[in-house]
Design a protein around this motif. Structure first.
Motif, PDB file in Angstrom:
ATOM      1  N   CYS A  69       0.826  -1.214   0.000  1.00  0.00           N
ATOM      2  CA  CYS A  69       0.000   0.000   0.000  1.00  0.00           C
ATOM      3  C   CYS A  69       0.861   1.266   0.000  1.00  0.00           C
ATOM      4  O   CYS A  69       0.506   2.256  -0.641  1.00  0.00           O
ATOM      5  CB  CYS A  69      -0.939  -0.001   1.201  1.00  0.00           C
ATOM      6  SG  CYS A  69      -2.228  -1.259   1.085  1.00  0.00           S
ATOM      7  N   ASP A  70       1.992   1.229   0.704  1.00  0.00           N
ATOM      8  CA  ASP A  70       2.887   2.383   0.731  1.00  0.00           C
ATOM      9  C   ASP A  70       3.411   2.729  -0.659  1.00  0.00           C
ATOM     10  O   ASP A  70       3.648   3.893  -0.968  1.00  0.00           O
ATOM     11  CB  ASP A  70       4.069   2.127   1.674  1.00  0.00           C
ATOM     12  CG  ASP A  70       3.671   2.161   3.136  1.00  0.00           C
ATOM     13  OD1 ASP A  70       2.554   2.636   3.450  1.00  0.00           O
ATOM     14  OD2 ASP A  70       4.469   1.692   3.979  1.00  0.00           O
ATOM     15  N   GLU A  71       3.565   1.713  -1.499  1.00  0.00           N
ATOM     16  CA  GLU A  71       4.063   1.923  -2.864  1.00  0.00           C
ATOM     17  C   GLU A  71       2.968   2.424  -3.813  1.00  0.00           C
ATOM     18  O   GLU A  71       3.258   2.851  -4.915  1.00  0.00           O
ATOM     19  CB  GLU A  71       4.638   0.616  -3.418  1.00  0.00           C
ATOM     20  CG  GLU A  71       5.881   0.149  -2.699  1.00  0.00           C
ATOM     21  CD  GLU A  71       7.073   1.025  -3.005  1.00  0.00           C
ATOM     22  OE1 GLU A  71       7.238   1.440  -4.171  1.00  0.00           O
ATOM     23  OE2 GLU A  71       7.846   1.304  -2.066  1.00  0.00           O
ATOM     24  N   ARG A  72       1.720   2.341  -3.406  1.00  0.00           N
ATOM     25  CA  ARG A  72       0.610   2.645  -4.312  1.00  0.00           C
ATOM     26  C   ARG A  72      -0.366   3.681  -3.747  1.00  0.00           C
ATOM     27  O   ARG A  72      -1.563   3.609  -4.008  1.00  0.00           O
ATOM     28  CB  ARG A  72      -0.153   1.360  -4.609  1.00  0.00           C
ATOM     29  CG  ARG A  72       0.767   0.255  -5.080  1.00  0.00           C
ATOM     30  CD  ARG A  72       0.462  -0.246  -6.380  1.00  0.00           C
ATOM     31  NE  ARG A  72       1.305  -1.216  -7.026  1.00  0.00           N
ATOM     32  CZ  ARG A  72       2.339  -1.877  -6.588  1.00  0.00           C
ATOM     33  NH1 ARG A  72       2.772  -1.717  -5.390  1.00  0.00           N
ATOM     34  NH2 ARG A  72       3.002  -2.729  -7.343  1.00  0.00           N
ATOM     35  N   THR A  73       0.143   4.614  -2.998  1.00  0.00           N
ATOM     36  CA  THR A  73      -0.745   5.587  -2.343  1.00  0.00           C
ATOM     37  C   THR A  73      -1.563   6.399  -3.349  1.00  0.00           C
ATOM     38  O   THR A  73      -2.714   6.723  -3.071  1.00  0.00           O
ATOM     39  CB  THR A  73       0.058   6.543  -1.432  1.00  0.00           C
ATOM     40  OG1 THR A  73       1.089   7.147  -2.190  1.00  0.00           O
ATOM     41  CG2 THR A  73       0.622   5.807  -0.241  1.00  0.00           C
ATOM     42  N   GLU A  74      -0.999   6.726  -4.502  1.00  0.00           N
ATOM     43  CA  GLU A  74      -1.741   7.506  -5.495  1.00  0.00           C
ATOM     44  C   GLU A  74      -2.891   6.713  -6.105  1.00  0.00           C
ATOM     45  O   GLU A  74      -3.945   7.274  -6.414  1.00  0.00           O
ATOM     46  CB  GLU A  74      -0.807   7.984  -6.601  1.00  0.00           C
ATOM     47  CG  GLU A  74       0.133   9.080  -6.140  1.00  0.00           C
ATOM     48  CD  GLU A  74       1.028   9.585  -7.257  1.00  0.00           C
ATOM     49  OE1 GLU A  74       0.634   9.468  -8.444  1.00  0.00           O
ATOM     50  OE2 GLU A  74       2.105  10.092  -6.946  1.00  0.00           O
ATOM     51  N   GLU A  75      -2.704   5.407  -6.294  1.00  0.00           N
ATOM     52  CA  GLU A  75      -3.742   4.576  -6.902  1.00  0.00           C
ATOM     53  C   GLU A  75      -4.843   4.201  -5.899  1.00  0.00           C
ATOM     54  O   GLU A  75      -5.989   4.005  -6.288  1.00  0.00           O
ATOM     55  CB  GLU A  75      -3.132   3.289  -7.453  1.00  0.00           C
ATOM     56  CG  GLU A  75      -2.160   3.530  -8.596  1.00  0.00           C
ATOM     57  CD  GLU A  75      -1.367   2.286  -8.906  1.00  0.00           C
ATOM     58  OE1 GLU A  75      -1.777   1.560  -9.837  1.00  0.00           O
ATOM     59  OE2 GLU A  75      -0.360   2.028  -8.208  1.00  0.00           O
ATOM     60  N   THR A  97      -7.022   5.472  -3.933  1.00  0.00           N
ATOM     61  CA  THR A  97      -7.796   6.661  -3.601  1.00  0.00           C
ATOM     62  C   THR A  97      -8.895   6.312  -2.593  1.00  0.00           C
ATOM     63  O   THR A  97      -9.145   5.138  -2.315  1.00  0.00           O
ATOM     64  CB  THR A  97      -8.449   7.250  -4.869  1.00  0.00           C
ATOM     65  OG1 THR A  97      -9.388   6.300  -5.373  1.00  0.00           O
ATOM     66  CG2 THR A  97      -7.401   7.581  -5.925  1.00  0.00           C
ATOM     67  N   LYS A 141      -9.791   2.368  -2.203  1.00  0.00           N
ATOM     68  CA  LYS A 141      -9.180   1.645  -1.083  1.00  0.00           C
ATOM     69  C   LYS A 141     -10.147   0.792  -0.252  1.00  0.00           C
ATOM     70  O   LYS A 141      -9.809  -0.334   0.102  1.00  0.00           O
ATOM     71  CB  LYS A 141      -8.417   2.610  -0.177  1.00  0.00           C
ATOM     72  CG  LYS A 141      -7.534   1.873   0.816  1.00  0.00           C
ATOM     73  CD  LYS A 141      -6.582   2.798   1.538  1.00  0.00           C
ATOM     74  CE  LYS A 141      -5.672   1.982   2.446  1.00  0.00           C
ATOM     75  NZ  LYS A 141      -4.684   2.822   3.099  1.00  0.00           N
TER      76      LYS A 141
END
Length: 134
Positions: free
Chosen positions: A31-37, A39, A43
């Motif tokens: 999740c830390d790597e995909r914070t922009e996706e 939303t 989420k």
């Protein structure tokens, strides 16, 4: 792409990540790597799918093993296995989602991320599961 489709695709990626990395890194790292996706619209459903699959993994994997003819779960492509886990979770635990929608979504995601044989393979197993739970 709709929010639910994006949630499903990210759930596939997260489950693939967890499947490959085992206990080395967890969902938080993904999740830390995909914070922009991830939303606010994506989420909640994403988390429901990933947590639901991981908590129900034994039951889901038993079903996949039972309905996959001539295929052991460990021999299935990782992508196909995790797509089917998500759809099986939806069929079992999300009565608000018609099973046909879960299966169609799984087949489409399989076509996008799997092999050319993924769609029919995924459809066949999930349809057998659907018939049991209708």
């Amino acid at each position: 792409m709709g929010d639910r489709r994006q949630s499903r695709e990210l759930a596939l990626q997260a489950l693939f990540f967890l499947d490959i990395n085992k206990a080395d890194q967890g969902l938080e790292a993904f999740c830390d790597e995909r914070t922009e996706e991830l939303t606010d619209n994506v989420k909640p459903f994403f988390m429901d799918l990933v947590q639901g699959v991981t908590k129900g993994m034994d039951e889901i994997d038993d079903l996949l093993n039972r309905y996959s003819k001539n295929w052991k779960l460990s021999r299935m492509p990782v992508v196909d296995r995790n797509i089917m886990r998500i759809a099986a979770f939806e069929i079992l635990k999300r009565p608000d989602i018609p099973p046909s929608v879960s299966i169609n979504e799984a087949v489409e995601i399989g076509k996008k991320y799997g092999t050319r044989d993924s769609g029919p393979f995924i459809n066949g197993i999930l349809d057998r599961i659907r018939l049991e739970f209708e």
